[in-house]
Design a protein around this motif. Structure first.
Motif, PDB file in Angstrom:
ATOM      1  N   ALA A   1       0.836  -1.211   0.000  1.00 62.07           N
ATOM      2  CA  ALA A   1       0.000   0.000   0.000  1.00 62.07           C
ATOM      3  C   ALA A   1       0.866   1.255   0.000  1.00 62.07           C
ATOM      4  CB  ALA A   1      -0.937  -0.008   1.216  1.00 62.07           C
ATOM      5  N   GLU A   2       1.950   1.217   0.744  1.00 66.15           N
ATOM      6  CA  GLU A   2       2.851   2.368   0.789  1.00 66.15           C
ATOM      7  C   GLU A   2       3.542   2.578  -0.558  1.00 66.15           C
ATOM      8  OE1 GLU A   2       6.375   4.251   3.584  1.00 66.15           O
ATOM      9  OE2 GLU A   2       5.535   2.302   4.089  1.00 66.15           O
ATOM     10  N   ALA A   3       3.933   1.498  -1.202  1.00 65.77           N
ATOM     11  CA  ALA A   3       4.577   1.609  -2.515  1.00 65.77           C
ATOM     12  C   ALA A   3       3.610   2.189  -3.548  1.00 65.77           C
ATOM     13  CB  ALA A   3       5.084   0.244  -2.967  1.00 65.77           C
ATOM     14  N   SER A   4       2.354   1.813  -3.461  1.00 63.81           N
ATOM     15  CA  SER A   4       1.349   2.311  -4.402  1.00 63.81           C
ATOM     16  C   SER A   4       0.878   3.720  -4.051  1.00 63.81           C
ATOM     17  CB  SER A   4       0.137   1.371  -4.417  1.00 63.81           C
ATOM     18  OG  SER A   4       0.525   0.089  -4.836  1.00 63.81           O
ATOM     19  N   GLY A   5       1.030   4.106  -2.805  1.00 60.51           N
ATOM     20  CA  GLY A   5       0.564   5.410  -2.341  1.00 60.51           C
ATOM     21  C   GLY A   5       1.699   6.364  -2.024  1.00 60.51           C
ATOM     22  N   ALA A   6       2.084   6.433  -0.767  1.00 57.71           N
ATOM     23  CA  ALA A   6       3.029   7.445  -0.288  1.00 57.71           C
ATOM     24  C   ALA A   6       4.336   7.482  -1.073  1.00 57.71           C
ATOM     25  CB  ALA A   6       3.314   7.239   1.201  1.00 57.71           C
ATOM     26  N   SER A   7       4.916   6.343  -1.359  1.00 58.74           N
ATOM     27  CA  SER A   7       6.189   6.321  -2.097  1.00 58.74           C
ATOM     28  C   SER A   7       6.008   6.850  -3.518  1.00 58.74           C
ATOM     29  CB  SER A   7       6.759   4.905  -2.150  1.00 58.74           C
ATOM     30  OG  SER A   7       7.122   4.476  -0.858  1.00 58.74           O
ATOM     31  N   HIS A   8       4.908   6.469  -4.136  1.00 55.83           N
ATOM     32  CA  HIS A   8       4.624   6.970  -5.485  1.00 55.83           C
ATOM     33  C   HIS A   8       4.319   8.464  -5.470  1.00 55.83           C
ATOM     34  CE1 HIS A   8       3.639   3.619  -8.611  1.00 55.83           C
ATOM     35  NE2 HIS A   8       4.870   4.054  -8.690  1.00 55.83           N
ATOM     36  N   TYR A   9       3.661   8.933  -4.430  1.00 55.11           N
ATOM     37  CA  TYR A   9       3.376  10.378  -4.324  1.00 55.11           C
ATOM     38  C   TYR A   9       4.688  11.156  -4.222  1.00 55.11           C
ATOM     39  CZ  TYR A   9      -1.294   8.743  -2.750  1.00 55.11           C
ATOM     40  OH  TYR A   9      -2.506   8.127  -2.628  1.00 55.11           O
ATOM     41  N   ARG A  10       5.593  10.637  -3.406  1.00 57.76           N
ATOM     42  CA  ARG A  10       6.882  11.306  -3.193  1.00 57.76           C
ATOM     43  C   ARG A  10       7.665  11.399  -4.500  1.00 57.76           C
ATOM     44  NH1 ARG A  10       8.905   7.731   0.024  1.00 57.76           N
ATOM     45  NH2 ARG A  10       7.542   8.356   1.704  1.00 57.76           N
ATOM     46  N   SER A  11       7.755  10.300  -5.232  1.00 58.88           N
ATOM     47  CA  SER A  11       8.511  10.322  -6.492  1.00 58.88           C
ATOM     48  C   SER A  11       7.805  11.170  -7.546  1.00 58.88           C
ATOM     49  CB  SER A  11       8.756   8.897  -7.005  1.00 58.88           C
ATOM     50  OG  SER A  11       7.551   8.261  -7.357  1.00 58.88           O
ATOM     51  N   ALA A  12       6.486  11.177  -7.548  1.00 54.68           N
ATOM     52  CA  ALA A  12       5.743  12.011  -8.498  1.00 54.68           C
ATOM     53  C   ALA A  12       5.996  13.487  -8.220  1.00 54.68           C
ATOM     54  CB  ALA A  12       4.246  11.713  -8.424  1.00 54.68           C
ATOM     55  N   ALA A  13       5.992  13.880  -6.956  1.00 54.51           N
ATOM     56  CA  ALA A  13       6.231  15.287  -6.605  1.00 54.51           C
ATOM     57  C   ALA A  13       7.610  15.724  -7.085  1.00 54.51           C
ATOM     58  CB  ALA A  13       6.083  15.498  -5.099  1.00 54.51           C
ATOM     59  N   LYS A  14       8.584  14.866  -6.905  1.00 52.97           N
ATOM     60  CA  LYS A  14       9.943  15.186  -7.353  1.00 52.97           C
ATOM     61  C   LYS A  14       9.973  15.370  -8.868  1.00 52.97           C
ATOM     62  CE  LYS A  14      14.659  13.351  -7.205  1.00 52.97           C
ATOM     63  NZ  LYS A  14      15.499  12.248  -6.747  1.00 52.97           N
ATOM     64  N   TYR A  15       9.333  14.479  -9.592  1.00 59.55           N
ATOM     65  CA  TYR A  15       9.323  14.561 -11.049  1.00 59.55           C
ATOM     66  C   TYR A  15       8.526  15.774 -11.537  1.00 59.55           C
ATOM     67  CZ  TYR A  15       9.258  12.999 -15.894  1.00 59.55           C
ATOM     68  OH  TYR A  15       9.409  12.914 -17.260  1.00 59.55           O
ATOM     69  N   VAL A  16       7.400  16.041 -10.903  1.00 60.33           N
ATOM     70  CA  VAL A  16       6.576  17.196 -11.290  1.00 60.33           C
ATOM     71  C   VAL A  16       7.349  18.492 -11.071  1.00 60.33           C
ATOM     72  CG1 VAL A  16       4.500  18.527 -10.674  1.00 60.33           C
ATOM     73  CG2 VAL A  16       4.352  16.038 -11.016  1.00 60.33           C
ATOM     74  N   ARG A  17       8.048  18.603  -9.950  1.00 61.71           N
ATOM     75  CA  ARG A  17       8.864  19.809  -9.706  1.00 61.71           C
ATOM     76  C   ARG A  17       9.919  19.974 -10.806  1.00 61.71           C
ATOM     77  NH1 ARG A  17       8.052  18.332  -4.274  1.00 61.71           N
ATOM     78  NH2 ARG A  17       9.967  17.112  -4.200  1.00 61.71           N
ATOM     79  N   LYS A  18      10.513  18.883 -11.219  1.00 65.83           N
ATOM     80  CA  LYS A  18      11.513  18.916 -12.303  1.00 65.83           C
ATOM     81  C   LYS A  18      10.874  19.425 -13.588  1.00 65.83           C
ATOM     82  CE  LYS A  18      13.955  15.839 -15.352  1.00 65.83           C
ATOM     83  NZ  LYS A  18      13.956  14.494 -15.841  1.00 65.83           N
ATOM     84  N   LEU A  19       9.699  18.925 -13.919  1.00 67.06           N
ATOM     85  CA  LEU A  19       9.031  19.334 -15.153  1.00 67.06           C
ATOM     86  C   LEU A  19       8.588  20.795 -15.099  1.00 67.06           C
ATOM     87  CD1 LEU A  19       6.905  16.180 -16.058  1.00 67.06           C
ATOM     88  CD2 LEU A  19       9.097  16.882 -16.976  1.00 67.06           C
ATOM     89  N   ILE A  20       8.145  21.245 -13.949  1.00 69.53           N
ATOM     90  CA  ILE A  20       7.764  22.654 -13.799  1.00 69.53           C
ATOM     91  C   ILE A  20       8.980  23.544 -14.011  1.00 69.53           C
ATOM     92  CG2 ILE A  20       7.007  24.402 -12.135  1.00 69.53           C
ATOM     93  CD1 ILE A  20       5.132  22.253 -10.956  1.00 69.53           C
ATOM     94  N   LYS A  21      10.086  23.146 -13.435  1.00 69.49           N
ATOM     95  CA  LYS A  21      11.336  23.909 -13.574  1.00 69.49           C
ATOM     96  C   LYS A  21      11.759  23.989 -15.045  1.00 69.49           C
ATOM     97  CE  LYS A  21      15.155  24.223 -10.592  1.00 69.49           C
ATOM     98  NZ  LYS A  21      16.179  23.571  -9.780  1.00 69.49           N
ATOM     99  N   GLN A  22      11.606  22.892 -15.783  1.00 69.99           N
ATOM    100  CA  GLN A  22      11.970  22.870 -17.199  1.00 69.99           C
ATOM    101  C   GLN A  22      11.076  23.811 -18.021  1.00 69.99           C
ATOM    102  OE1 GLN A  22      11.568  18.780 -18.369  1.00 69.99           O
ATOM    103  NE2 GLN A  22      13.683  18.283 -17.835  1.00 69.99           N
ATOM    104  N   GLN A  23       9.849  23.998 -17.580  1.00 67.01           N
ATOM    105  CA  GLN A  23       8.918  24.837 -18.330  1.00 67.01           C
ATOM    106  C   GLN A  23       9.191  26.326 -18.148  1.00 67.01           C
ATOM    107  OE1 GLN A  23       4.754  23.736 -17.915  1.00 67.01           O
ATOM    108  NE2 GLN A  23       5.309  21.578 -17.734  1.00 67.01           N
ATOM    109  N   LYS A  24       9.971  26.686 -17.167  1.00 67.32           N
ATOM    110  CA  LYS A  24      10.227  28.101 -16.901  1.00 67.32           C
ATOM    111  C   LYS A  24      11.342  28.645 -17.754  1.00 67.32           C
ATOM    112  CE  LYS A  24       8.318  28.116 -12.353  1.00 67.32           C
ATOM    113  NZ  LYS A  24       8.425  28.365 -10.976  1.00 67.32           N
TER     114      LYS A  24
END
Length: 166
Positions: A143-166
């Protein structure tokens, strides 16, 4: 962050990581969510669609196991070393979905996971080898791998993509 070892820790990790990611996603326009650099493998929308899918996949595994069915993780016809191909199919399947729909699916999946964790006890979540499909992980760890761990890695990737868009 170490893996949760009981229900209360799992609830706290799931809520914390979801809140961080959700706050980040709430500031993203549909244009930003769909934006894809030529070298990128996936957009923000693709990333969240992937996470929504894996939330639902957790319940496929769990419910199929309860029904006595043969559970194949990560999915029938795929091995763990084939995740790149599997995830490419997941992303392709969500291409026609809107950002709003992907976000709705993601929120619904999170709500279902959190509700499940809250009504479960430590025996269900943290008894080793409770179900044969779990290998050496407990249900709580899945459950943690499907939830919290995936949320954490998604946030990191989303921040990277936002930074690239600037």
């Amino acid at each position: 962050m170490p893996a949760a070892i009981n229900r209360d820790d799992l609830i706290a990790a799931t809520e914390l990581e979801f809140a961080k990611l959700d706050k980040l996603l709430s500031s993203i326009s549909e244009e930003q969510a769909l934006y894809l650099e030529p070298d990128d493998q996936q957009s923000i929308k693709d990333t969240i669609a992937h996470r929504a899918h894996w939330l639902s996949l957790f319940f496929v595994w769990y419910e199929s196991g309860l029904a006595g069915e043969d559970v194949q993780t990560p999915a029938p016809g795929y091995k763990w070393n084939q995740l790149k191909a599997y995830n490419a199919g997941v992303i392709e399947a969500s291409r026609d979905q809107s950002w709003e729909q992907v976000l709705g699916d993601f929120h619904a999946g999170h709500d279902k996971l959190l509700d499940f964790i809250k009504v479960s006890d430590d025996d269900l979540l943290y008894t080793p080898k409770l179900y044969s499909w779990m290998n050496n992980w407990t249900l709580g760890r899945w459950a943690e791998a499907s939830g919290a761990s995936h949320y954490r890695s998604a946030a990191k990737y989303v921040r990277k993509l936002i930074k690239q868009q600037k």
